[in-house]
Design an enzyme around this catalytic site. Structure first.
Site, PDB file in Angstrom:
ATOM      1  CG  HIS A  92     -80.235  24.557 -28.587  1.00  0.00           C
ATOM      2  ND1 HIS A  92     -79.288  24.778 -29.566  1.00  0.00           N
ATOM      3  CD2 HIS A  92     -79.813  25.226 -27.491  1.00  0.00           C
ATOM      4  CE1 HIS A  92     -78.336  25.547 -29.079  1.00  0.00           C
ATOM      5  NE2 HIS A  92     -78.612  25.839 -27.824  1.00  0.00           N
ATOM      6  CG  ASP A 102     -89.636  32.184 -32.127  1.00  0.00           C
ATOM      7  OD1 ASP A 102     -88.427  32.033 -32.455  1.00  0.00           O
ATOM      8  OD2 ASP A 102     -89.978  32.717 -31.054  1.00  0.00           O
ATOM      9  CB  ALA A 103     -89.122  34.866 -36.736  1.00  0.00           C
TER      10      ALA A 103
HETATM   11  C1  GRF Z   1     -77.800  17.621 -31.423  1.00  0.00           C
HETATM   12  O1  GRF Z   1     -77.157  17.577 -30.182  1.00  0.00           O
HETATM   13  C2  GRF Z   1     -78.453  18.950 -31.632  1.00  0.00           C
HETATM   14  O2  GRF Z   1     -78.920  19.533 -30.481  1.00  0.00           O
HETATM   15  C3  GRF Z   1     -77.307  19.745 -32.203  1.00  0.00           C
HETATM   16  O3  GRF Z   1     -76.677  18.866 -33.065  1.00  0.00           O
HETATM   17  C4  GRF Z   1     -76.813  17.547 -32.564  1.00  0.00           C
HETATM   18  C5  GRF Z   1     -77.266  16.668 -33.695  1.00  0.00           C
HETATM   19  O4  GRF Z   1     -76.823  15.382 -33.508  1.00  0.00           O
HETATM   20  N1  GRF Z   1     -77.771  20.943 -32.827  1.00  0.00           N
HETATM   21  P1  GRF Z   1     -77.276  14.196 -34.483  1.00  0.00           P
HETATM   22  O5  GRF Z   1     -76.955  14.632 -35.913  1.00  0.00           O
HETATM   23  O6  GRF Z   1     -78.722  13.942 -34.279  1.00  0.00           O
HETATM   24  O7  GRF Z   1     -76.427  13.040 -34.069  1.00  0.00           O
END
Ligand code: GRF
Length: 205
Positions: free
Chosen positions: A114, A146-147
């Site tokens: 994330h 998790d959920a």
């Molecule tokens: C990442 O920064 C992830 O944390 C977010 O979306 C991005 C995905 O980038 N949820 P990519 O598709 O791997 O270039």
């Protein structure tokens, strides 16, 4: 002595797949200890699927709208992932929350990266929300899913500075650069060394 059998990774994506690419590149070295055996997506026409194809990795697409209900989609996704017998499933920019069936099958080995320092700024606009709040440090969090929404036990976090002239795009890219390195390092360590989770604390021996 021969090399141990590499761990099997299934990577789930929804977009450009730069995190996937980082894993594919790392896995090209047998010493990494893992191989990407399949890439799944919730939509067609994304660059990440092209990256998988270019690496010769099988792909599958499970779009929510292709199924009569969200539960049916969740069960189908779980089934498709199970076919590849993964040791670890990695959500790398996968923009869908999985359901009970998926978590029943993979909840002990499903990780997500994330683009915010959880528990701050969960959800799909991490960098935008961090910028709007005015934080001076942003970053990325790798955790076991998790959920809840971005609530699972944290494996690792990496921080990057926020600059006064940052836009959502510049901050997002700075985070992603650190995020990819963290993902590659931690996935390698998880599969090579294993892990334990006790009272939310993830330990890699
Ligand atoms: C990442 O920064 C992830 O944390 C977010 O979306 C991005 C995905 O980038 N949820 P990519 O598709 O791997 O270039």
């Amino acid at each position: 002595m021969s090399d141990p059998v590499p761990a099997r990774l299934v990577v789930l994506i929804s977009g450009s797949g730069s995190n996937l690419q980082a894993l594919l590149d790392a896995a090209a070295d047998p010493a990494y200890g893992a191989t990407v055996v399949a890439v799944g997506a919730d939509r067609d026409g994304i660059a990440g699927l092209d990256r998988a194809a270019a690496a010769g990795v099988p792909t599958f697409v499970d779009s929510v709208k292709a199924y009569p209900s969200r539960d049916d989609w969740d069960a189908a996704l779980a089934e498709h992932v199970a076919q590849y017998e993964p040791d670890l499933v990695i959500s790398a920019g996968f923009l869908k929350l999985v359901g009970e069936r998926f978590l029943a099958g993979f909840g002990d080995r499903y990780v997500n990266t994330h683009n915010a320092l959880l528990p701050a700024f969960p959800g799909i606009h991490g960098p935008r929300d961090a910028l709007a709040y005015g934080v001076k440090l942003a970053g990325a969090t790798l955790f076991f899913v998790d959920a809840g929404v971005d609530t699972g036990p944290i494996i690792a976090q990496v921080a990057v500075p926020v600059f006064s002239d940052d836009t959502e795009d510049t901050l997002t890219e700075r985070i992603k650069d650190a995020e990819r390195r963290q993902l590659v390092e931690c996935v390698g360590r998880l599969v090579r060394e294993g892990w334990t989770i006790k009272d939310r604390k993830v330990t890699i021996p």
